[in-house]
Write an enzyme that holds these catalytic residues in place. Structure first.
Site, mmCIF file in Angstrom:
data_model
loop_
_atom_site.group_PDB
_atom_site.id
_atom_site.type_symbol
_atom_site.label_atom_id
_atom_site.label_comp_id
_atom_site.label_asym_id
_atom_site.label_seq_id
_atom_site.Cartn_x
_atom_site.Cartn_y
_atom_site.Cartn_z
ATOM 1 N N LEU A 35 0.823 -1.215 0.000
ATOM 2 C CA LEU A 35 0.000 0.000 0.000
ATOM 3 C C LEU A 35 0.854 1.260 0.000
ATOM 4 O O LEU A 35 1.915 1.310 0.618
ATOM 5 C CB LEU A 35 -0.933 0.003 1.209
ATOM 6 C CG LEU A 35 -1.919 -1.165 1.300
ATOM 7 C CD1 LEU A 35 -2.850 -0.962 2.493
ATOM 8 C CD2 LEU A 35 -2.726 -1.350 0.025
ATOM 9 N N HIS A 39 -3.239 4.265 -2.653
ATOM 10 C CA HIS A 39 -4.244 3.480 -1.933
ATOM 11 C C HIS A 39 -4.856 4.298 -0.801
ATOM 12 O O HIS A 39 -6.056 4.187 -0.520
ATOM 13 C CB HIS A 39 -3.610 2.217 -1.348
ATOM 14 C CG HIS A 39 -3.080 1.258 -2.368
ATOM 15 N ND1 HIS A 39 -1.745 0.995 -2.506
ATOM 16 C CD2 HIS A 39 -3.704 0.518 -3.316
ATOM 17 C CE1 HIS A 39 -1.567 0.110 -3.479
ATOM 18 N NE2 HIS A 39 -2.732 -0.194 -3.998
ATOM 19 N N GLN A 63 -3.920 -12.782 -12.578
ATOM 20 C CA GLN A 63 -3.714 -11.610 -13.426
ATOM 21 C C GLN A 63 -2.251 -11.391 -13.811
ATOM 22 O O GLN A 63 -1.927 -10.381 -14.428
ATOM 23 C CB GLN A 63 -4.317 -10.356 -12.790
ATOM 24 C CG GLN A 63 -3.596 -9.823 -11.575
ATOM 25 C CD GLN A 63 -4.406 -8.707 -10.906
ATOM 26 O OE1 GLN A 63 -5.427 -8.944 -10.268
ATOM 27 N NE2 GLN A 63 -3.961 -7.470 -11.052
HETATM 28 O O1 PAF Z 1 -5.527 -2.748 -9.065
HETATM 29 C C1 PAF Z 1 -5.188 -3.738 -8.386
HETATM 30 O O2 PAF Z 1 -4.482 -3.638 -7.392
HETATM 31 C C2 PAF Z 1 -5.673 -5.131 -8.794
HETATM 32 O O3 PAF Z 1 -5.720 -5.237 -10.172
HETATM 33 C C3 PAF Z 1 -7.012 -5.512 -8.157
HETATM 34 C C4 PAF Z 1 -8.120 -4.568 -8.592
HETATM 35 C C5 PAF Z 1 -6.883 -5.482 -6.647
HETATM 36 C C6 PAF Z 1 -7.418 -6.927 -8.571
HETATM 37 O O4 PAF Z 1 -6.483 -7.869 -8.177
#
Ligand code: PAF
Length: 285
Positions: A35, A39, A63
């Site tokens: 973070l 964030h 991802q």
């Molecule tokens: O933006 C991110 O940190 C990621 O792509 C998310 C939205 C938490 C999904 O894993």
């Protein structure tokens, strides 16, 4: 006050049921941890809008491509919980990989067309992984609102489309990109940059700003705008452009002529680190 930390969906849901019963509106900030101030802005917005703020921390394997940074992605749970506490997060959901994708996982969300634009060709499967985990998080937390940074503009568009197409009952709230004083968009991946790379990194934003100012000055043809941006990027020998595009902010298609508000989006490599950024630009008169 320390947030309550949950490691399983079952425990989190049990708690959230009681939160909901007391009529509280729940805001969700989905993150992969590591973070930073970006964030913190998402959390602050959620804090303003909602009664209870939940933050998820999950480095989502779906991802990341096979040659991407899944294993070396920064994992800083203790610091993340401290930042969450400082910014008034009530609930942290930090599931193990087994919790999220333990059983044989066969179901995926694809947001066609949008997932194939901008970063899509360079990160095959990335947005399918994002949409799938975000839908799971929405189903586990059932928030009234969820917060996403504009830095990941394509991700924001894809999540909005998913919410509309699948009739999900929540509102997606976009939050403006937070930048370092020299313009570099704040990102967890900035931690990978060597001092030399960090020095070169703001060039990406400067190229976008150059393109934006040409549009604001009345230039409507993408070719000279992109040429000016490329010239800026090329002056930085260690920076390797992946793409820069001027797109329609809704469907992310490259525009033939700038005749309304557009989004200018770019990706570039510095060593082994891939950076993305984008700005909005509106035609001046
Ligand atoms: O933006 C991110 O940190 C990621 O792509 C998310 C939205 C938490 C999904 O894993």
């Amino acid at each position: 006050v320390e947030p309550l930390v949950f490691r399983t969906a079952v425990d989190l849901r049990r708690h959230l049921d009681t939160v909901r019963q007391s009529g509280m509106r729940i805001g969700l900030v989905p993150t992969m941890g590591a973070l930073h101030r970006g964030h913190a802005r998402l959390i602050q917005q959620a804090r303003e809008d909602c009664d209870a703020v939940a933050l998820s921390i999950f480095v989502n394997p779906l991802q990341f491509g096979p040659n991407e940074d899944y294993t070396r992605y920064p994992r800083t749970l203790a610091g993340d919980i401290a930042l969450s506490a400082d910014n008034g997060v009530d609930i942290v959901f930090a599931p193990e990989k087994q919790q999220m994708f333990g059983q044989r996982h066969l179901t995926f969300v694809e947001v066609n067309e949008l997932q194939d634009r901008l970063c899509g060709p360079f990160r095959p499967g990335h947005f399918r992984g994002v949409a799938t985990v975000v839908l799971k998080l929405f189903n586990i937390v059932e928030p009234q609102r969820a917060y996403f940074g504009e830095k990941d503009y394509q991700q924001l568009c894809i999540i909005r489309r998913m919410v509309a197409d699948l009739d999900l009952r929540l509102e997606i709230v976009p939050v403006a990109t937070v930048r370092e004083p020299d313009g570099l968009a704040v990102s967890s991946r900035n931690a990978y940059l060597s001092p030399e790379e960090r020095g070169a990194a703001p060039t990406l934003f400067h190229a976008l700003e150059t393109a934006r100012s040409l549009i604001e000055a009345g230039e409507t043809r993408p070719a000279p705008i992109l040429k000016a941006a490329d010239d800026i990027l090329e002056k930085q020998p260690i920076l390797r452009k992946e793409y820069i595009e001027i797109v329609d902010p809704a469907d992310l298609r490259p525009v033939d002529v700038v005749d309304c508000t557009v989004r200018i989006a770019a990706a570039a490599w510095l060593g082994k680190t891939r950076l993305i950024d984008n700005v909005e630009a509106a035609l001046g008169d």
